[in-house]
Design a protein around this motif. Structure first.
Motif, PDB file in Angstrom:
ATOM      1  N   ALA A   1      -9.879   4.126   5.304  1.00  0.00           N
ATOM      2  CA  ALA A   1      -9.287   2.791   5.402  1.00  0.00           C
ATOM      3  C   ALA A   1     -10.215   1.704   4.868  1.00  0.00           C
ATOM      4  CB  ALA A   1      -8.932   2.496   6.857  1.00  0.00           C
ATOM      5  N   GLU A   2     -11.350   2.054   4.306  1.00  0.00           N
ATOM      6  CA  GLU A   2     -12.323   1.076   3.823  1.00  0.00           C
ATOM      7  C   GLU A   2     -12.246   0.925   2.315  1.00  0.00           C
ATOM      8  OE1 GLU A   2     -16.025   2.663   5.085  1.00  0.00           O
ATOM      9  OE2 GLU A   2     -15.778   2.088   7.183  1.00  0.00           O
ATOM     10  N   HIS A   3     -12.504  -0.308   1.866  1.00  0.00           N
ATOM     11  CA  HIS A   3     -12.704  -0.613   0.450  1.00  0.00           C
ATOM     12  C   HIS A   3     -11.595  -0.024  -0.436  1.00  0.00           C
ATOM     13  CE1 HIS A   3     -16.595  -1.873   1.888  1.00  0.00           C
ATOM     14  NE2 HIS A   3     -16.915  -0.648   2.253  1.00  0.00           N
TER      15      HIS A   3
ATOM     16  N   GLU B   1      -4.379  -1.407  -3.626  1.00  0.00           N
ATOM     17  CA  GLU B   1      -3.887  -2.600  -2.948  1.00  0.00           C
ATOM     18  C   GLU B   1      -2.609  -3.116  -3.597  1.00  0.00           C
ATOM     19  OE1 GLU B   1      -5.459  -7.106  -1.834  1.00  0.00           O
ATOM     20  OE2 GLU B   1      -6.837  -5.598  -2.621  1.00  0.00           O
ATOM     21  N   ALA B   2      -2.593  -3.151  -4.911  1.00  0.00           N
ATOM     22  CA  ALA B   2      -1.398  -3.619  -5.621  1.00  0.00           C
ATOM     23  C   ALA B   2      -0.223  -2.682  -5.379  1.00  0.00           C
ATOM     24  CB  ALA B   2      -1.696  -3.735  -7.118  1.00  0.00           C
ATOM     25  N   GLN B   3      -0.490  -1.376  -5.382  1.00  0.00           N
ATOM     26  CA  GLN B   3       0.581  -0.413  -5.131  1.00  0.00           C
ATOM     27  C   GLN B   3       1.127  -0.570  -3.715  1.00  0.00           C
ATOM     28  OE1 GLN B   3       1.999   1.507  -7.292  1.00  0.00           O
ATOM     29  NE2 GLN B   3       3.352   2.598  -5.857  1.00  0.00           N
ATOM     30  N   GLY B   4       0.261  -0.867  -2.745  1.00  0.00           N
ATOM     31  CA  GLY B   4       0.723  -1.082  -1.383  1.00  0.00           C
ATOM     32  C   GLY B   4       1.624  -2.300  -1.262  1.00  0.00           C
TER      33      GLY B   4
ATOM     34  N   LEU C   1      -9.670  10.839   0.003  1.00  0.00           N
ATOM     35  CA  LEU C   1      -9.251  11.105  -1.378  1.00  0.00           C
ATOM     36  C   LEU C   1      -7.745  10.978  -1.565  1.00  0.00           C
ATOM     37  CD1 LEU C   1     -11.510  14.219  -2.114  1.00  0.00           C
ATOM     38  CD2 LEU C   1     -11.988  11.796  -2.566  1.00  0.00           C
ATOM     39  N   SER C   2      -7.019  10.646  -0.499  1.00  0.00           N
ATOM     40  CA  SER C   2      -5.564  10.553  -0.580  1.00  0.00           C
ATOM     41  C   SER C   2      -5.164   9.135  -0.976  1.00  0.00           C
ATOM     42  CB  SER C   2      -4.934  10.941   0.769  1.00  0.00           C
ATOM     43  OG  SER C   2      -3.537  10.768   0.723  1.00  0.00           O
ATOM     44  N   THR C   3      -4.770   8.959  -2.211  1.00  0.00           N
ATOM     45  CA  THR C   3      -4.309   7.644  -2.679  1.00  0.00           C
ATOM     46  C   THR C   3      -3.009   7.250  -2.004  1.00  0.00           C
ATOM     47  OG1 THR C   3      -5.350   8.086  -4.820  1.00  0.00           O
ATOM     48  CG2 THR C   3      -3.711   6.309  -4.733  1.00  0.00           C
ATOM     49  N   GLU C   4      -2.150   8.202  -1.746  1.00  0.00           N
ATOM     50  CA  GLU C   4      -0.882   7.916  -1.097  1.00  0.00           C
ATOM     51  C   GLU C   4      -1.094   7.356   0.309  1.00  0.00           C
ATOM     52  OE1 GLU C   4       3.398  10.231  -0.290  1.00  0.00           O
ATOM     53  OE2 GLU C   4       1.546  11.350  -0.636  1.00  0.00           O
ATOM     54  N   LEU C   5      -2.068   7.910   1.036  1.00  0.00           N
ATOM     55  CA  LEU C   5      -2.368   7.412   2.378  1.00  0.00           C
ATOM     56  C   LEU C   5      -2.915   5.996   2.336  1.00  0.00           C
ATOM     57  CD1 LEU C   5      -2.866   7.800   5.453  1.00  0.00           C
ATOM     58  CD2 LEU C   5      -5.067   8.827   4.837  1.00  0.00           C
ATOM     59  N   ARG C   6      -3.815   5.710   1.421  1.00  0.00           N
ATOM     60  CA  ARG C   6      -4.432   4.398   1.345  1.00  0.00           C
ATOM     61  C   ARG C   6      -3.425   3.327   0.917  1.00  0.00           C
ATOM     62  NH1 ARG C   6     -10.192   4.731   0.714  1.00  0.00           N
ATOM     63  NH2 ARG C   6     -10.237   3.176  -0.954  1.00  0.00           N
ATOM     64  N   CYS C   7      -2.513   3.669   0.036  1.00  0.00           N
ATOM     65  CA  CYS C   7      -1.463   2.726  -0.358  1.00  0.00           C
ATOM     66  C   CYS C   7      -0.496   2.458   0.792  1.00  0.00           C
ATOM     67  CB  CYS C   7      -0.698   3.263  -1.569  1.00  0.00           C
ATOM     68  SG  CYS C   7      -1.671   3.375  -3.084  1.00  0.00           S
ATOM     69  N   ALA C   8      -0.150   3.511   1.534  1.00  0.00           N
ATOM     70  CA  ALA C   8       0.741   3.333   2.678  1.00  0.00           C
ATOM     71  C   ALA C   8       0.065   2.500   3.770  1.00  0.00           C
ATOM     72  CB  ALA C   8       1.155   4.698   3.229  1.00  0.00           C
ATOM     73  N   PHE C   9      -1.256   2.638   3.907  1.00  0.00           N
ATOM     74  CA  PHE C   9      -1.980   1.829   4.888  1.00  0.00           C
ATOM     75  C   PHE C   9      -1.912   0.349   4.526  1.00  0.00           C
ATOM     76  CE2 PHE C   9      -6.114   0.002   6.298  1.00  0.00           C
ATOM     77  CZ  PHE C   9      -5.878   0.062   7.664  1.00  0.00           C
ATOM     78  N   GLN C  10      -2.098   0.040   3.255  1.00  0.00           N
ATOM     79  CA  GLN C  10      -1.972  -1.349   2.806  1.00  0.00           C
ATOM     80  C   GLN C  10      -0.552  -1.859   3.003  1.00  0.00           C
ATOM     81  OE1 GLN C  10      -4.430  -3.558   1.509  1.00  0.00           O
ATOM     82  NE2 GLN C  10      -2.706  -4.934   1.882  1.00  0.00           N
ATOM     83  N   GLN C  11       0.432  -1.016   2.778  1.00  0.00           N
ATOM     84  CA  GLN C  11       1.831  -1.394   2.955  1.00  0.00           C
ATOM     85  C   GLN C  11       2.142  -1.741   4.405  1.00  0.00           C
ATOM     86  OE1 GLN C  11       4.507   1.731   1.814  1.00  0.00           O
ATOM     87  NE2 GLN C  11       6.360   0.612   2.424  1.00  0.00           N
ATOM     88  N   SER C  12       1.538  -1.031   5.350  1.00  0.00           N
ATOM     89  CA  SER C  12       1.835  -1.249   6.768  1.00  0.00           C
ATOM     90  C   SER C  12       1.165  -2.502   7.324  1.00  0.00           C
ATOM     91  CB  SER C  12       1.398  -0.033   7.587  1.00  0.00           C
ATOM     92  OG  SER C  12      -0.006   0.151   7.490  1.00  0.00           O
ATOM     93  N   LEU C  13       0.216  -3.093   6.592  1.00  0.00           N
ATOM     94  CA  LEU C  13      -0.488  -4.273   7.074  1.00  0.00           C
ATOM     95  C   LEU C  13       0.190  -5.587   6.689  1.00  0.00           C
ATOM     96  CD1 LEU C  13      -4.216  -3.292   6.306  1.00  0.00           C
ATOM     97  CD2 LEU C  13      -2.987  -3.062   8.470  1.00  0.00           C
ATOM     98  N   VAL C  14       1.247  -5.538   5.910  1.00  0.00           N
ATOM     99  CA  VAL C  14       1.861  -6.757   5.368  1.00  0.00           C
ATOM    100  C   VAL C  14       2.858  -7.327   6.365  1.00  0.00           C
ATOM    101  CG1 VAL C  14       3.228  -7.711   3.475  1.00  0.00           C
ATOM    102  CG2 VAL C  14       1.528  -5.936   3.015  1.00  0.00           C
TER     103      VAL C  14
ATOM    104  N   THR D   1      -1.548 -10.449   5.475  1.00  0.00           N
ATOM    105  CA  THR D   1      -1.930  -9.081   5.838  1.00  0.00           C
ATOM    106  C   THR D   1      -2.780  -9.106   7.100  1.00  0.00           C
ATOM    107  OG1 THR D   1      -3.887  -9.192   4.411  1.00  0.00           O
ATOM    108  CG2 THR D   1      -1.878  -8.246   3.458  1.00  0.00           C
ATOM    109  N   LEU D   2      -2.609  -8.082   7.896  1.00  0.00           N
ATOM    110  CA  LEU D   2      -3.456  -7.909   9.072  1.00  0.00           C
ATOM    111  C   LEU D   2      -4.871  -7.556   8.632  1.00  0.00           C
ATOM    112  CD1 LEU D   2      -0.974  -5.725  11.174  1.00  0.00           C
ATOM    113  CD2 LEU D   2      -1.365  -8.181  11.393  1.00  0.00           C
TER     114      LEU D   2
END
Length: 565
Positions: free
Chosen positions: A159-161, A167-170, A191-204, A446-447
């Motif tokens: 969840a860092e950096h 970020e744009a994909q999220g 290493l999961s890009t899908e997870l990191r994008c979904a994390f950014q999506q859930s913070l909006v 964003t949170l």
């Protein structure tokens, strides 16, 4: 003797071990201990000192002799002399007490240490107990959280950096309401890009108005936080009108989205109360609902004057419970009584007007009804409204508006002069609108998320604890989305401490218009375009079960949830 050196000192207050040491010293000073006769003065006193101790004394209030060793240097006392066989079982009972005393003295330091560790939120030991029946899903929590603290034995480095592309994909996934389905367990979360994008999506989330230098949630009790900061609108009426006009447009846009089932819910946060608008099909209701908390008698009276029909579910629930209790008591009295009044059998309620008429009838019988001052109409009305006034500013003052009355409530709030503070740090500042989807005039926010690594002491050893902190107005959909991501990223095991905005905890109250026969498939199909994940939408369609409380602690273990409210 040492006992006689202190006037007024009773040897009965001595500890039995001290008496034995005194006798042992006397035996050593005399000639052969085996042939020495026992002292004449010690024979009658020793049994009373060993067998009968003063019940009002503690084991620590005896005067310590100069030659007595310190408590930590005490040895196990020898068996009593042969002349006192009855003292042996008494010593066996007192010995454990003397040995356990240092342990009891150490408890305050251990308790203090535990309280100090409790302040550290990373310590799992400080978490309250949770129910022992895990479930695959936790109930919907309609309160707004101000802070979440997730803890796990697995790191949150994923969840860092976030990269600029992630970020744009999220953001793009959020605006397009893209549904993300993750596997049950992710081996390499970082290493999961899908997870990191979904994390950014859930913070909006979406907010109006947007004043970068002011924190616009929470609004209740925020005067001290906002005081001293620039507020150019507080003394400018023209600017206040512009802000309110823009706010009315955004408020109307949100309601239209809600009515069209393009927005599942939204919050209106004023400096006095909070309103939750929910679309038809959510929280077990087949119509649009709005819940307001806390309310006052003045606000409720103003809503009645505008023709808004509403109910007080918690007040009515209390009345129903009281009536049931009175009926049970009445049945008991009827069963035990020989003569039963028919009116009580039917359970008829007394008319307050009849009570008032009977309360003054005795004055007419005495002929002094004109000489005694009767209470005026206003006093009688205030007495009738006493129960209603008592619930002001309390969770029991929750007001429920449903159906077409929500549109009347919309117009009432837009035109209500007391919706905006007239004085103070929040003067002239429109209420805060919070929504999970975009609306006209809304600003994307964003949170704030950060990961923390700390070491906590567990069983006299230090264990590394990984935590993830989420700060901001966490709405129900965001809480569920984050738990779905953490379930996969943390391999089905984590715990969370949830900080609730207390005025919104009552939004979990079970509504009186819930429809148990509501077709969930039809509801989910109608709300499929509202921008929420299907699993999140399925959770929010459930009837609220938490009552006036909210989830304070959530734990996932072996993919099963337990919680504490």
């Amino acid at each position: 003797m040492a006992d006689r050196a202190v006037p007024g000192y009773s040897p009965g207050f001595k500890k039995p071990p001290a008496m034995l040491r005194l006798k042992r010293k006397r035996l050593r000073r005399s000639e052969p201990p085996a042939a020495a006769p026992p002292p004449c003065c010690a024979a009658p006193r020793a049994p009373s000192a060993s067998t009968r101790r003063n019940p009002f004394s503690s084991l620590d209030n005896a005067r310590r002799a100069a030659g007595n060793p310190q408590p930590q240097e005490r040895e196990r006392p020898p068996p009593p002399p042969h002349g006192f066989p009855s003292a042996a079982p008494f010593w066996q009972l007192l010995e454990p007490v003397c040995e356990d005393k240092p342990t009891r003295r150490a408890e305050p330091s251990e308790r203090t240490d535990l309280l100090a560790l409790t302040n550290d939120l990373h310590l799992p030991v400080a978490v309250p107990k949770v129910p022992s029946s895990p479930r695959h899903e936790f109930p919907a929590d309609w309160s707004i959280k101000t802070r979440l603290l997730f803890m796990s034995s697995q790191p949150f480095t994923w969840a860092e950096h976030l990269k600029a592309q992630e970020e744009a994909q999220g953001f793009a996934q959020h605006c397009r309401a893209t549904e993300t389905n993750l596997p049950q367990s992710i081996q390499e979360p970082k290493l999961s890009t899908e997870l990191r994008c979904a994390f950014q999506q859930s913070l909006v989330y979406w907010l109006h108005p947007s004043v970068p230098w002011l924190q616009l949630f929470p609004r209740i009790g925020a005067d001290r936080r906002i005081a001293g900061k620039a507020s150019p609108w507080s003394q400018d009426e023209a600017l206040q009108q512009v802000l309110m006009s823009d706010w009315s447009v955004s408020f109307t846009s949100l309601y239209n989205l809600l009515k069209a089932k393009r927005c599942p819910y939204f919050y209106v946060c004023t400096y006095q109360f909070t309103v939750l608008f929910r679309a038809a099909g959510l929280a077990g209701s087949d119509v649009i609902t709005a819940v307001i908390s806390p309310t006052t008698r003045g606000l409720r009276e103003a809503m009645r004057n505008e023709g808004i029909e509403f109910s007080l579910p918690l007040v009515e629930e209390g009345r129903t419970r009281k009536q049931k209790n009175s009926e049970v008591n009445l049945e008991t009295e009827v069963a035990n009584s020989l003569e039963v009044d028919n009116s009580w059998e039917d359970g008829e309620e007394l008319d307050p007007s009849d009570d008032e008429h009977e309360s003054f009838s005795w004055l007419e019988e005495m002929g002094v009804q004109d000489k005694v001052k009767k209470p005026d109409t206003i006093s009688i009305k205030l007495r009738k409204e006493k129960q209603e006034v008592q619930v002001d500013h309390r969770p029991e003052s929750l007001a429920l508006v449903k159906g077409t009355n929500t549109f009347t409530l919309l117009n009432f709030l837009i035109n209500c002069k007391s919706l905006v503070a007239a004085a103070g740090p929040q003067a002239g500042l429109p209420p805060t609108l919070l929504s999970p989807v975009a609306f006209r005039g809304g600003t994307m926010q964003t949170l704030k998320a950060r990961s923390i690594n700390a070491k906590a002491r567990v069983h006299l050893a230090y264990k590394e604890i990984f935590s993830l902190e989420i700060v901001g107005p966490v709405m129900p959909h965001a809480l569920h989305s984050l738990t779905m991501l953490l379930k996969s990223a943390q391999r089905g095991a984590f715990s969370a401490v949830l900080y609730t905005h207390e005025p919104t905890a009552v939004f979990n109250t079970h509504l009186d218009d819930t429809s148990p026969a509501l077709n969930k498939e039809a509801v989910c199909k109608d709300l499929s375009a509202c921008g929420l994940h299907p699993k999140t939408l399925d959770q929010l369609t459930q009837c609220p079960t938490l009552g006036k409380s909210s989830i304070r602690f959530l734990e996932l273990k072996n993919y099963g949830y337990t919680w504490k409210s």
